[in-house]
Design a protein around this motif. Structure first.
Motif, PDB file in Angstrom:
ATOM      1  N   VAL A  12      -8.719  25.728 -32.297  1.00  0.00           N
ATOM      2  CA  VAL A  12      -9.397  27.028 -32.160  1.00  0.00           C
ATOM      3  C   VAL A  12      -9.663  27.669 -33.523  1.00  0.00           C
ATOM      4  CG1 VAL A  12      -8.518  27.419 -29.836  1.00  0.00           C
ATOM      5  CG2 VAL A  12      -7.233  28.317 -31.794  1.00  0.00           C
ATOM      6  N   MET A  13      -8.745  27.478 -34.451  1.00  0.00           N
ATOM      7  CA  MET A  13      -8.963  28.034 -35.792  1.00  0.00           C
ATOM      8  C   MET A  13     -10.120  27.326 -36.490  1.00  0.00           C
ATOM      9  SD  MET A  13      -6.842  30.491 -35.824  1.00  0.00           S
ATOM     10  CE  MET A  13      -7.049  31.025 -37.532  1.00  0.00           C
ATOM     11  N   ASP A  14     -10.196  26.006 -36.327  1.00  0.00           N
ATOM     12  CA  ASP A  14     -11.311  25.252 -36.923  1.00  0.00           C
ATOM     13  C   ASP A  14     -12.644  25.659 -36.301  1.00  0.00           C
ATOM     14  OD1 ASP A  14      -9.574  23.913 -38.555  1.00  0.00           O
ATOM     15  OD2 ASP A  14      -9.547  22.056 -37.388  1.00  0.00           O
ATOM     16  N   MET A  15     -12.649  25.853 -34.984  1.00  0.00           N
ATOM     17  CA  MET A  15     -13.890  26.230 -34.309  1.00  0.00           C
ATOM     18  C   MET A  15     -14.356  27.631 -34.727  1.00  0.00           C
ATOM     19  SD  MET A  15     -14.778  23.602 -32.533  1.00  0.00           S
ATOM     20  CE  MET A  15     -14.018  22.638 -33.843  1.00  0.00           C
ATOM     21  N   LYS A  16     -13.402  28.531 -34.957  1.00  0.00           N
ATOM     22  CA  LYS A  16     -13.792  29.886 -35.361  1.00  0.00           C
ATOM     23  C   LYS A  16     -14.500  29.874 -36.715  1.00  0.00           C
ATOM     24  CE  LYS A  16     -12.324  34.635 -36.008  1.00  0.00           C
ATOM     25  NZ  LYS A  16     -11.274  35.655 -35.839  1.00  0.00           N
ATOM     26  N   GLU A  17     -14.076  28.958 -37.586  1.00  0.00           N
ATOM     27  CA  GLU A  17     -14.738  28.871 -38.889  1.00  0.00           C
ATOM     28  C   GLU A  17     -16.204  28.475 -38.747  1.00  0.00           C
ATOM     29  OE1 GLU A  17     -12.712  26.384 -41.619  1.00  0.00           O
ATOM     30  OE2 GLU A  17     -10.842  27.540 -41.591  1.00  0.00           O
ATOM     31  N   ILE A  18     -16.542  27.816 -37.652  1.00  0.00           N
ATOM     32  CA  ILE A  18     -17.915  27.367 -37.436  1.00  0.00           C
ATOM     33  C   ILE A  18     -18.780  28.479 -36.845  1.00  0.00           C
ATOM     34  CG2 ILE A  18     -19.366  25.739 -36.155  1.00  0.00           C
ATOM     35  CD1 ILE A  18     -17.026  23.762 -36.279  1.00  0.00           C
ATOM     36  N   ILE A  19     -18.264  29.191 -35.828  1.00  0.00           N
ATOM     37  CA  ILE A  19     -19.104  30.165 -35.115  1.00  0.00           C
ATOM     38  C   ILE A  19     -18.687  31.621 -35.336  1.00  0.00           C
ATOM     39  CG2 ILE A  19     -19.628  28.457 -33.335  1.00  0.00           C
ATOM     40  CD1 ILE A  19     -17.697  29.961 -31.475  1.00  0.00           C
ATOM     41  N   ASN A  20     -17.538  31.837 -35.994  1.00  0.00           N
ATOM     42  CA  ASN A  20     -17.049  33.185 -36.285  1.00  0.00           C
ATOM     43  C   ASN A  20     -16.906  34.053 -35.027  1.00  0.00           C
ATOM     44  OD1 ASN A  20     -16.082  35.101 -38.105  1.00  0.00           O
ATOM     45  ND2 ASN A  20     -18.092  36.089 -38.281  1.00  0.00           N
ATOM     46  N   GLN A  21     -16.358  33.446 -33.969  1.00  0.00           N
ATOM     47  CA  GLN A  21     -16.050  34.173 -32.733  1.00  0.00           C
ATOM     48  C   GLN A  21     -14.615  33.854 -32.347  1.00  0.00           C
ATOM     49  OE1 GLN A  21     -18.092  36.235 -31.072  1.00  0.00           O
ATOM     50  NE2 GLN A  21     -19.998  35.830 -32.177  1.00  0.00           N
ATOM     51  N   ASP A  22     -13.977  34.782 -31.607  1.00  0.00           N
ATOM     52  CA  ASP A  22     -12.626  34.493 -31.115  1.00  0.00           C
ATOM     53  C   ASP A  22     -12.689  33.422 -30.036  1.00  0.00           C
ATOM     54  OD1 ASP A  22     -10.865  36.043 -32.637  1.00  0.00           O
ATOM     55  OD2 ASP A  22     -11.446  37.864 -31.553  1.00  0.00           O
ATOM     56  N   VAL A  31      -2.888  29.445 -18.553  1.00  0.00           N
ATOM     57  CA  VAL A  31      -2.173  30.172 -19.608  1.00  0.00           C
ATOM     58  C   VAL A  31      -2.826  29.885 -20.963  1.00  0.00           C
ATOM     59  CG1 VAL A  31       0.030  30.483 -20.785  1.00  0.00           C
ATOM     60  CG2 VAL A  31      -0.029  30.114 -18.307  1.00  0.00           C
ATOM     61  N   ILE A  32      -3.060  30.936 -21.725  1.00  0.00           N
ATOM     62  CA  ILE A  32      -3.611  30.763 -23.074  1.00  0.00           C
ATOM     63  C   ILE A  32      -2.499  30.217 -23.976  1.00  0.00           C
ATOM     64  CG2 ILE A  32      -4.632  31.909 -25.074  1.00  0.00           C
ATOM     65  CD1 ILE A  32      -5.737  34.048 -23.154  1.00  0.00           C
ATOM     66  N   ILE A  33      -2.655  28.986 -24.464  1.00  0.00           N
ATOM     67  CA  ILE A  33      -1.615  28.395 -25.319  1.00  0.00           C
ATOM     68  C   ILE A  33      -1.986  28.447 -26.795  1.00  0.00           C
ATOM     69  CG2 ILE A  33      -0.805  26.880 -23.475  1.00  0.00           C
ATOM     70  CD1 ILE A  33      -2.221  24.547 -24.963  1.00  0.00           C
ATOM     71  N   ALA A  34      -3.250  28.797 -27.092  1.00  0.00           N
ATOM     72  CA  ALA A  34      -3.675  28.928 -28.487  1.00  0.00           C
ATOM     73  C   ALA A  34      -4.864  29.870 -28.531  1.00  0.00           C
ATOM     74  CB  ALA A  34      -4.055  27.569 -29.074  1.00  0.00           C
ATOM     75  N   SER A  35      -4.920  30.690 -29.578  1.00  0.00           N
ATOM     76  CA  SER A  35      -6.007  31.660 -29.672  1.00  0.00           C
ATOM     77  C   SER A  35      -6.166  32.125 -31.108  1.00  0.00           C
ATOM     78  CB  SER A  35      -5.719  32.865 -28.770  1.00  0.00           C
ATOM     79  OG  SER A  35      -6.723  33.854 -28.918  1.00  0.00           O
ATOM     80  N   THR A  36      -7.401  32.486 -31.452  1.00  0.00           N
ATOM     81  CA  THR A  36      -7.625  33.089 -32.767  1.00  0.00           C
ATOM     82  C   THR A  36      -7.159  34.547 -32.763  1.00  0.00           C
ATOM     83  OG1 THR A  36      -9.905  33.557 -32.069  1.00  0.00           O
ATOM     84  CG2 THR A  36      -9.538  31.566 -33.382  1.00  0.00           C
ATOM     85  N   VAL A  86      -9.199  24.320 -20.796  1.00  0.00           N
ATOM     86  CA  VAL A  86     -10.433  25.112 -20.813  1.00  0.00           C
ATOM     87  C   VAL A  86     -10.575  25.732 -22.194  1.00  0.00           C
ATOM     88  CG1 VAL A  86     -11.613  27.117 -19.821  1.00  0.00           C
ATOM     89  CG2 VAL A  86     -10.249  25.607 -18.351  1.00  0.00           C
ATOM     90  N   ILE A  87     -11.790  25.727 -22.709  1.00  0.00           N
ATOM     91  CA  ILE A  87     -12.059  26.393 -23.980  1.00  0.00           C
ATOM     92  C   ILE A  87     -12.829  27.668 -23.679  1.00  0.00           C
ATOM     93  CG2 ILE A  87     -14.272  25.252 -24.521  1.00  0.00           C
ATOM     94  CD1 ILE A  87     -11.475  25.759 -27.084  1.00  0.00           C
ATOM     95  N   GLY A  88     -12.386  28.788 -24.190  1.00  0.00           N
ATOM     96  CA  GLY A  88     -13.044  30.068 -23.934  1.00  0.00           C
ATOM     97  C   GLY A  88     -13.521  30.695 -25.227  1.00  0.00           C
ATOM     98  N   ILE A  89     -14.765  31.179 -25.222  1.00  0.00           N
ATOM     99  CA  ILE A  89     -15.339  31.843 -26.397  1.00  0.00           C
ATOM    100  C   ILE A  89     -15.591  33.296 -26.022  1.00  0.00           C
ATOM    101  CG2 ILE A  89     -17.144  31.783 -28.150  1.00  0.00           C
ATOM    102  CD1 ILE A  89     -17.780  28.923 -27.237  1.00  0.00           C
ATOM    103  N   THR A  90     -15.000  34.212 -26.762  1.00  0.00           N
ATOM    104  CA  THR A  90     -15.111  35.643 -26.459  1.00  0.00           C
ATOM    105  C   THR A  90     -16.355  36.223 -27.115  1.00  0.00           C
ATOM    106  OG1 THR A  90     -12.699  35.809 -26.359  1.00  0.00           O
ATOM    107  CG2 THR A  90     -13.936  37.867 -26.607  1.00  0.00           C
ATOM    108  N   GLY A  91     -17.111  37.054 -26.350  1.00  0.00           N
ATOM    109  CA  GLY A  91     -18.276  37.718 -26.908  1.00  0.00           C
ATOM    110  C   GLY A  91     -19.388  37.885 -25.899  1.00  0.00           C
TER     111      GLY A  91
END
Length: 372
Positions: A12-22, A31-36, A86-91
């Motif tokens: 998730v941290m690597d993906m945020k660097e690409i799209i700049n979204q949580d 259950v959310i096991i990892a999040s920005t 599941v991968i979730g993108i906030t926005g």
């Protein structure tokens, strides 16, 4: 398949660097096991649970539409046709919708790559355990459970195998830097049978391979020597033991491969040494220290350290070029008369003339003994 929270957080941290979204990684229990957004880790995500149950993408239009969910897009992640999370993108949908497929695919690829890497690491560890058991078990006799433990890893008994040991030489930093590339080279060139085993320990790589003829194995090892020298600027030498047909005797092949490697390491131009092709060295291996001292003292007592170094090289070249004075002098970059003078000087100091076959054998043995 469950993935570790460490891997999920890295993704998730690597993906945020690409799209700049949580971004959130939600497990199959919702259950959310990892999040920005670290404050959301451990929380239940109703939208993620629905995605897992329906196997469909889900767009959440406003915060709280599902328990613990915020607006954005959520997509199922697959591995071997099974949903693993599941991968979730906030926005806002207009912002994150265009990233959904890309992030989903990249996440699945990262998970697959991590799984493959983990399998390879486990395979390497299994091979290390087997080699430890076969070669370094301290008990004189293998216990009754030995073959049972080995068979767990699908390694058969009564198959002809040989041990090959290599040692890499060069600056320690360069060896460490090139280690993975060299191991991959071994994997591609030698480890082409499911029961071949390999482990590395510092600068050594030990292989237990199914019987291969000298004519087939030597060109492969020669190619490895060339690649390691030319591409990585390192030296590498090999010792090859004897073929053994029982697992409990593979240690004998290892001990002989170690002897062969040690003699290769003491030679300037011998990179691949088969134990079965050693001759005079085998006799020297069994000479006692007292006999070694007495013999060397008798033959070489009038030579100093500089003489020993100089004449060791001349003896080596004399054998390599079958006594050709021209070839030896050319190799040493000296005049033929100078070489003849040095040979005569050795005769005066030792009483042995290397130009005579019997004397050469005595001198060779003495120089091999004093350098081992």
């Amino acid at each position: 398949m469950d993935i570790s929270t460490e891997l999920a957080q890295t993704i998730v941290m690597d993906m945020k660097e690409i799209i700049n979204q949580d971004i959130n990684y939600i497990n199959t229990n919702g259950v959310i096991i990892a999040s920005t957004d670290i404050n959301r880790v451990g929380a239940f995500h109703g939208g993620g649970k629905k995605v897992k149950d329906t196997k469909d993408n889900l767009i959440i239009r406003y915060d709280g539409e599902y328990t613990g969910a915020r607006k954005g897009i959520n997509l199922p992640l697959y591995f071997d046709n099974n949903i693993i999370g599941v991968i979730g993108i906030t926005g806002e949908k207009s912002e994150v919708g265009k990233y959904g497929k890309i992030i989903k695919r990249m996440t699945e690829l990262l998970i697959k790559d991590a799984y493959t890497t983990n399998l390879k690491n486990k395979e390497k560890e299994n091979q290390r355990m087997i080699i430890d058991e076969l070669l370094f078990n301290e008990s004189e006799k293998y216990d009754k459970g030995f073959l049972s433990r080995i068979r767990v890893f699908n390694v058969r008994d009564n198959v002809p195998r040989v041990v090959v040991i290599s040692e890499i030489s060069g600056g320690s930093y360069h060896v460490i830097e090139a280690k993975d590339k060299i191991l991959n080279l071994f994997e591609n060139k030698v480890m082409n049978h499911s029961e071949n085993l390999m482990m590395h320990n510092k600068n050594n790589i030990i292989m237990i391979i199914q019987k291969v003829s000298k004519e087939s194995l030597e060109p492969i090892l020669s190619e490895i020597v060339h690649i390691v020298q030319s591409e990585y600027g390192l030296g590498i030498k090999f010792g090859i033991g004897t073929v053994e047909h029982e697992l409990k005797k593979v240690r004998e092949s290892y001990e002989k491969a170690r002897v062969a490697l040690n003699w290769a390491l003491s030679s300037e131009d011998r990179y691949i040494n088969f134990y079965n092709h050693m001759d005079i060295e085998l006799i020297i291996e069994n000479v006692t220290k007292s006999a070694e001292f007495e013999f060397c003292n008798k033959i070489l007592r009038n030579l100093n350290d500089k003489d020993i170094s100089e004449y060791s090289e001349i003896i080596r070249l004399f054998e390599k070029y079958n006594g050709s004075i021209k070839q030896i002098s050319d190799s040493l970059f000296i005049h033929k008369n100078t070489l003849q003078y040095r040979i005569n000087r050795l005769y005066q100091k030792t009483g042995y003339d290397m130009r005579k076959y019997q004397d050469f054998v005595v001198l060779k043995m003495a120089f091999l003994l004093i350098q081992r």
